[in-house]
Design a protein around this motif. Structure first.
Motif, PDB file in Angstrom:
ATOM      1  N   UNK A   1       0.838  -1.207   0.000  1.00  0.00           N
ATOM      2  CA  UNK A   1       0.000   0.000   0.000  1.00  0.00           C
ATOM      3  C   UNK A   1       0.874   1.260   0.000  1.00  0.00           C
ATOM      4  N   UNK A   2       1.995   1.185   0.717  1.00  0.00           N
ATOM      5  CA  UNK A   2       2.866   2.349   0.810  1.00  0.00           C
ATOM      6  C   UNK A   2       3.497   2.657  -0.556  1.00  0.00           C
ATOM      7  N   UNK A   3       4.003   1.624  -1.233  1.00  0.00           N
ATOM      8  CA  UNK A   3       4.668   1.823  -2.521  1.00  0.00           C
ATOM      9  C   UNK A   3       3.669   2.293  -3.575  1.00  0.00           C
ATOM     10  N   UNK A   4       2.529   1.605  -3.663  1.00  0.00           N
ATOM     11  CA  UNK A   4       1.543   1.955  -4.696  1.00  0.00           C
ATOM     12  C   UNK A   4       0.885   3.295  -4.394  1.00  0.00           C
ATOM     13  N   UNK A   5       0.780   3.647  -3.104  1.00  0.00           N
ATOM     14  CA  UNK A   5       0.162   4.912  -2.742  1.00  0.00           C
ATOM     15  C   UNK A   5       0.967   6.114  -3.191  1.00  0.00           C
ATOM     16  N   UNK A   6       2.265   5.923  -3.433  1.00  0.00           N
ATOM     17  CA  UNK A   6       3.118   7.041  -3.865  1.00  0.00           C
ATOM     18  C   UNK A   6       3.038   7.288  -5.371  1.00  0.00           C
ATOM     19  N   UNK A   7       2.447   6.341  -6.102  1.00  0.00           N
ATOM     20  CA  UNK A   7       2.423   6.450  -7.567  1.00  0.00           C
ATOM     21  C   UNK A   7       1.273   7.352  -7.994  1.00  0.00           C
ATOM     22  N   UNK A   8       1.538   8.372  -8.793  1.00  0.00           N
ATOM     23  CA  UNK A   8       0.440   9.229  -9.260  1.00  0.00           C
ATOM     24  C   UNK A   8      -0.512   8.461 -10.171  1.00  0.00           C
ATOM     25  N   UNK A   9      -1.705   8.974 -10.312  1.00  0.00           N
ATOM     26  CA  UNK A   9      -2.679   8.330 -11.193  1.00  0.00           C
ATOM     27  C   UNK A   9      -2.128   8.335 -12.615  1.00  0.00           C
ATOM     28  N   UNK A  10      -2.020   7.183 -13.272  1.00  0.00           N
ATOM     29  CA  UNK A  10      -1.502   7.155 -14.648  1.00  0.00           C
ATOM     30  C   UNK A  10      -2.358   8.002 -15.585  1.00  0.00           C
ATOM     31  N   UNK A  11      -1.704   8.590 -16.573  1.00  0.00           N
ATOM     32  CA  UNK A  11      -2.436   9.458 -17.503  1.00  0.00           C
ATOM     33  C   UNK A  11      -3.497   8.689 -18.270  1.00  0.00           C
ATOM     34  N   UNK A  12      -3.239   7.427 -18.559  1.00  0.00           N
ATOM     35  CA  UNK A  12      -4.254   6.658 -19.296  1.00  0.00           C
ATOM     36  C   UNK A  12      -5.534   6.515 -18.477  1.00  0.00           C
ATOM     37  N   UNK A  13      -5.397   6.397 -17.155  1.00  0.00           N
ATOM     38  CA  UNK A  13      -6.585   6.320 -16.302  1.00  0.00           C
ATOM     39  C   UNK A  13      -7.312   7.667 -16.318  1.00  0.00           C
ATOM     40  N   UNK A  14      -6.539   8.751 -16.252  1.00  0.00           N
ATOM     41  CA  UNK A  14      -7.167  10.074 -16.309  1.00  0.00           C
ATOM     42  C   UNK A  14      -7.921  10.255 -17.630  1.00  0.00           C
ATOM     43  N   UNK A  15      -7.294   9.841 -18.734  1.00  0.00           N
ATOM     44  CA  UNK A  15      -7.945   9.984 -20.038  1.00  0.00           C
ATOM     45  C   UNK A  15      -9.205   9.127 -20.128  1.00  0.00           C
ATOM     46  N   UNK A  16      -9.125   7.911 -19.582  1.00  0.00           N
ATOM     47  CA  UNK A  16     -10.294   7.019 -19.636  1.00  0.00           C
ATOM     48  C   UNK A  16     -11.451   7.625 -18.856  1.00  0.00           C
ATOM     49  N   UNK A  17     -11.163   8.208 -17.680  1.00  0.00           N
ATOM     50  CA  UNK A  17     -12.227   8.835 -16.902  1.00  0.00           C
ATOM     51  C   UNK A  17     -12.759  10.085 -17.596  1.00  0.00           C
ATOM     52  N   UNK A  18     -11.882  10.826 -18.244  1.00  0.00           N
ATOM     53  CA  UNK A  18     -12.348  11.984 -19.000  1.00  0.00           C
ATOM     54  C   UNK A  18     -13.292  11.559 -20.107  1.00  0.00           C
ATOM     55  N   UNK A  19     -12.966  10.406 -20.746  1.00  0.00           N
ATOM     56  CA  UNK A  19     -13.864   9.845 -21.772  1.00  0.00           C
ATOM     57  C   UNK A  19     -15.243   9.563 -21.188  1.00  0.00           C
TER      58      UNK A  19
END
Length: 944
Positions: A271-289
């Motif tokens: 949880x600590x390692x993955x929590x530091x990773x920003x939201x990938x741009x592909x996920x942002x684009x998919x949600x924008x879609x």
């Protein structure tokens, strides 16, 4: 939209077949059932294959693999629809057909109507009628598709296909060409129940394949394809964060800075390692879609769901958003939100985070204020604290944040509690009294967790915070010092912090004494035995005057192991000082009792009281479940016990998991690196062994755990001696002997002294060997240490071997081996028995090989089989043994491990005492069975 990829050798006309591939599409993982279904359906034209699934579930990868397979035999074209582009009439069909490379079959005059849309194909089309209508053009496209012959057409995201292309596709389904396979992917929430073409049956064989999100195992396989193997805890954390959507999994793990941390991470580390990773741009684009086209109440509800951050009822979301919640049902139908047993929420946390981070700061703050007002006291404190902080409501943030920390403590989640407390004390506007109270709690709980690297800078800042009194800053200094002792190279600074702080007037007695107790520990630093005893005496004088309770047990946990190590008391007497019964509801007292037992178990393991150590560990580990750092120290002791006992199966992976969960904590990682070094030596991997052994703290022994360093020095000396580097071997031993003599803690002599004698003997320094053995014998005379005694017996045998004939020495090795075996040390016993056998003792090398193999020491087993062959011992026949098929034989498995480490055939042959030709044959079989085209490909795939 994609790129055109050639598909191998031609079938038919010389023109290249082309496959339209979506950018970034990888082969599908964990989709064997779905891929088999679409492949089978596509084989038998005319066929319609409908691939249904939500955004990001892996439809593109599935049909891309289908296109690759189909493209071997005939022409395949793929087109992905995009709602952001203008939906030009017939746009989908134009993109699909414009690159068709072959001559058409018979065409009617209607086909000429498409000339204006397909200028690339005009030389193969009949003349165009004057100003054809849309219906005539549609008929022309239908005519052209009918003349393609055997083809596969793939339309991705068919929910966005333009209406004129849709009209043609429906006509094709009603009157299909004999050679056509039509594949459509779509999101079910955006089309009717019959799919994008409706429920019309048509005359094509229709197959519907539903692609569901992956389970935990599938998520782990996707992650492994991107970054290599990951732990089960990482796979579970990825599954929770991504909802099982492969594209989100791949993007998330691909953005991790240190992918190696994912291999052995436990739940907290994952949880600590993955929590530091920003939201990938592909996920942002998919949600924008998904959010494109939402406005008014619908958009407000989605924003409210992103801020609420937990499943909630439509009524709650409506109240937070300030709109009617009836739009929630439409959002669920569109799969922007999903309905769970707990309420309405986003499909997976990353999607929520993407939407949350897209909101303007003012709107986020307003929605947090609304959420705090709407939820009142109904929700868990951690949720309310998050909203209070987001709303900028300091008093509410303090109240709910403290409650959240308390609830985490009560649940035994100290790391989570420390996280809340760290955020609270970082608040600049926090009143001084509240800050002082929280700092005291933070120091106490921080020592139990594994987050010292994050806490050290926080405490360093608080140490200079002028809002705190001198007394509180002194308590911070003690906590900081205790944490610094875990970090390599920070021992002098830790020592100074604690020495200064314990002299401050008003510091809590138990807290001050816990700092003083550190100076009574011989493990760390270079304090003499006399100095350690003086500090221990100060603490024990206070302990004797204290009533039973958690404070007394806390100090006992910090001092008992030191007294046992120095031989100042026996195990039974020290255990009698601990409480026999503790209130089961007093979690702090239970933790301190568990810490005391784990610490005593560690000393018992160095002394050789192995059964007692395991019993203490079993009780101790149960008591420290909620104290990750203390638990890890106990698990390190358990790993060392398992190595000594020959329980090696899975031990290296367990050790690596402990290291991953305790980055930078040398008192923990040093011990397990020692175990990994021992394992690597037994496997013949000297490069890895030396790296692990140096990671025990050899560069700065005073900051490391002394008995661990001495054991590592002994192992490195043996490595050097095996290489014939006598000078280096003696250099190692000299440094270890200097530490042992300076500190005079002979309880730590068990590993060093038996390794010292062969090194000194090889250098013709027998006087040095005898002096060290005699000093050790005198030093352990008053200690209750079975391992120390049997180690001394081995040292005497080595010493005798330097000056006596084999018939005198062999019985000494046999006797020492028997003592080790009786103590439960099978590997060490076998090495001594092997020495005896080489000197003529009646021991069977083949039986020794079996012993080694049973433990997992394959290199030693190979060495003993070599000794047996040289001695003329009849070897068991291999005739009649079962075949292994595509599985590796035991011998191939041994070679495969060395091959994966990058060893050459010559190195493998020397390690396993085989001929190079035999190794070459085995390597060829290994590559064939694993489907590796080359040695480099095998090492790349299987190397550590």
């Amino acid at each position: 939209m994609g790129y055109l990829a050639g598909r191998g050798p031609e079938c038919g006309p010389a023109a290249a077949r082309r496959v339209w591939v979506r950018p970034g599409t990888a082969a599908p993982v964990a989709r064997d059932r779905e891929l088999a279904a679409v492949t089978e359906a596509a084989k038998w034209p005319p066929s319609l294959v409908l691939v249904e699934g939500i955004a990001g579930v892996g439809k593109s990868a599935l049909v891309a693999e289908l296109a690759r397979r189909q493209g071997v035999e005939h022409w395949v074209a793929t087109r992905r629809c995009d709602p952001s582009r203008d939906r030009a009439p017939f746009g989908v069909l134009v993109d699909l057909l414009s690159t068709y490379p072959r001559a058409f079959g018979p065409l009617g005059p209607a086909a000429g109507a498409v000339r204006a849309h397909l200028p690339e194909l005009t030389d193969r089309l009949p003349p165009s009628p004057a100003r054809p209508s849309g219906g005539v053009v549609a008929a022309g496209f239908r005519e052209v598709i009918g003349a393609l012959g055997r083809v596969t057409l793939v339309v991705e995201d068919a929910q966005w296909v333009d209406r004129w292309s849709l009209r043609v596709l429906r006509a094709v389904v009603d009157h299909p060409p004999a050679g056509l396979t039509l594949v459509l992917t779509y999101r079910p929430e955006q089309v009717g129940p019959g799919g994008p073409l409706g429920a019309r049956p048509g005359r094509m064989t229709r197959t519907r394949v539903v692609v569901e999100p992956l389970g935990r195992d599938g998520v782990g396989r996707v992650a492994a394809q991107v970054v290599g193997p990951v732990s089960d805890a990482v796979a579970a954390a990825l599954w929770r964060r991504t909802g099982g959507l492969p594209f989100a999994v791949a993007e998330l793990v691909g953005a991790v800075r240190d992918p190696g941390a994912l291999r052995h991470a436990d739940e907290a580390a994952a949880e600590r390692v993955l929590g530091r990773v920003p939201v990938p741009w592909s996920v942002r684009d998919e949600m924008a879609d998904q959010l494109r086209g939402l406005w008014g109440a619908a958009a407000s509800l989605v924003h409210a769901a992103a801020v609420v951050a937990a499943p909630a009822s439509p009524a709650v979301l409506g109240e937070v958003a300030g709109v009617d919640g009836v739009e929630v049902a439409r959002l669920v139908r569109r799969a922007v939100l999903v309905e769970t047993d707990a309420g309405i929420a986003f499909r997976y946390p990353l999607a929520r985070q993407a939407v949350y981070e897209s909101l303007p700061g003012g709107e986020r703050r307003r929605l947090h204020e609304r959420a705090l007002a709407v939820l009142g006291e109904r929700w868990p404190a951690r949720r309310l604290a998050t909203h209070a902080r987001g709303a900028g409501a300091l008093s509410e943030w303090l109240r709910h944040g403290v409650r959240a920390a308390e609830e985490a403590m009560a649940a035994g989640r100290d790391d989570i509690a420390v996280g809340w407390l760290t955020e609270l004390v970082a608040e600049p506007a926090l009143p001084a009294d509240d800050l002082a109270r929280l700092v005291t709690v933070l120091c106490g709980h921080g020592l139990r967790g594994a987050r010292h690297r994050e806490l050290i800078p926080v405490l360093e800042r608080l140490f200079t915070d002028q809002r705190l009194s001198e007394r509180v800053r002194a308590e911070v200094a003690i906590g900081l010092g205790l944490l610094l002792m875990r970090a390599p190279g920070d021992l002098p600074r830790a020592d100074l912090k604690i020495r200064t702080a314990v002299r401050t007037t008003g510091v809590a007695g138990t807290w001050s004494l816990r700092g003083v107790a550190i100076f009574g520990m011989p493990y760390l630093g270079n304090r003499s035995v006399e100095e350690c005893r003086r500090w221990q005496g100060l603490v024990f004088d206070r302990i004797d005057a204290m009533p039973p309770g958690p404070q007394r047990t806390t100090l006992l946990a910090s001092t008992l192991q030191s007294r046992l190590t120095l031989g100042d008391a026996g195990i039974a007497d020290l255990e009698d000082l601990l409480p026999s019964r503790v209130d089961p509801d007093d979690s702090e007292h239970l933790r301190q009792l568990g810490r005391a037992r784990c610490n005593l178990a560690d000393v018992c393991a160095w002394l050789g009281h192995y059964d007692h150590a395991r019993a203490l560990l079993a009780d101790g580990l149960r008591g420290v479940e909620s104290a990750p750092y203390v638990r890890s120290t106990g698990l390190g002791t358990e790993a060392r016990l398992d190595w000594l006992a020959g329980r090696w199966s899975g031990l290296d992976d367990r050790a690596e998991a402990i290291v991953a969960a305790n980055p930078g904590a040398l008192p923990v990682t040093g011990e397990v690196r020692l175990v990994q070094g021992w394992l690597a030596l037994a496997a013949g991997d000297t490069a890895r062994a030396e790296a692990c052994l140096r990671d025990t703290g050899l560069a700065d022994p005073e900051s490391a755990v002394t008995p661990v360093v001495l054991a590592a020095i002994a192992a490195l000396s043996s490595v050097a001696l095996d290489r014939g580097d006598v000078r280096t071997a003696c250099t190692h031993i000299d440094s270890g002997a200097e530490i042992l003599r300076r500190q005079r803690v002979w309880a730590w002599s068990g590993d060093l002294v038996p390794a010292a004698v062969p090194a000194y003997a090889a250098a013709d320094r027998l006087d040095d060997a005898r002096r060290l053995v005699d000093q050790t014998a005198a030093g352990i005379a008053t200690l209750d240490g079975p391992y120390l005694s049997v180690s001394l017996a081995a040292a005497y045998a080595h010493l005798a071997a330097a000056t006596n004939p084999p018939e005198v020495v062999a019985p000494l090795y046999t006797a020492a081996a028997a003592q080790h075996q009786e103590l439960g040390l099978p590997y060490l016993a076998a090495t001594l028995t092997e020495r005896a056998a080489l000197l003529g003792a009646p021991h069977s090398f083949l039986e020794l090989a079996k012993t080694y193999e049973g433990i997992g020491a394959v290199i030693a087993a190979a060495r003993c089989r070599h000794h047996a062959r040289r001695a003329g011992t009849p070897m068991p026949s291999t005739r009649g043994r079962r075949g292994y098929g595509r599985a590796l034989s035991p011998r191939e498995a041994e070679i495969a491990r060395l091959l994966a480490d990058g060893r050459t055939n010559r190195e493998i042959a020397e390690t396993l005492f085989l001929s190079r030709r035999t190794v070459e044959d085995h390597v060829a079989n290994i590559l064939r069975k694993h489907g590796a085209l080359s040695r480099a490909a095998y090492v790349s795939r299987h190397g550590s």
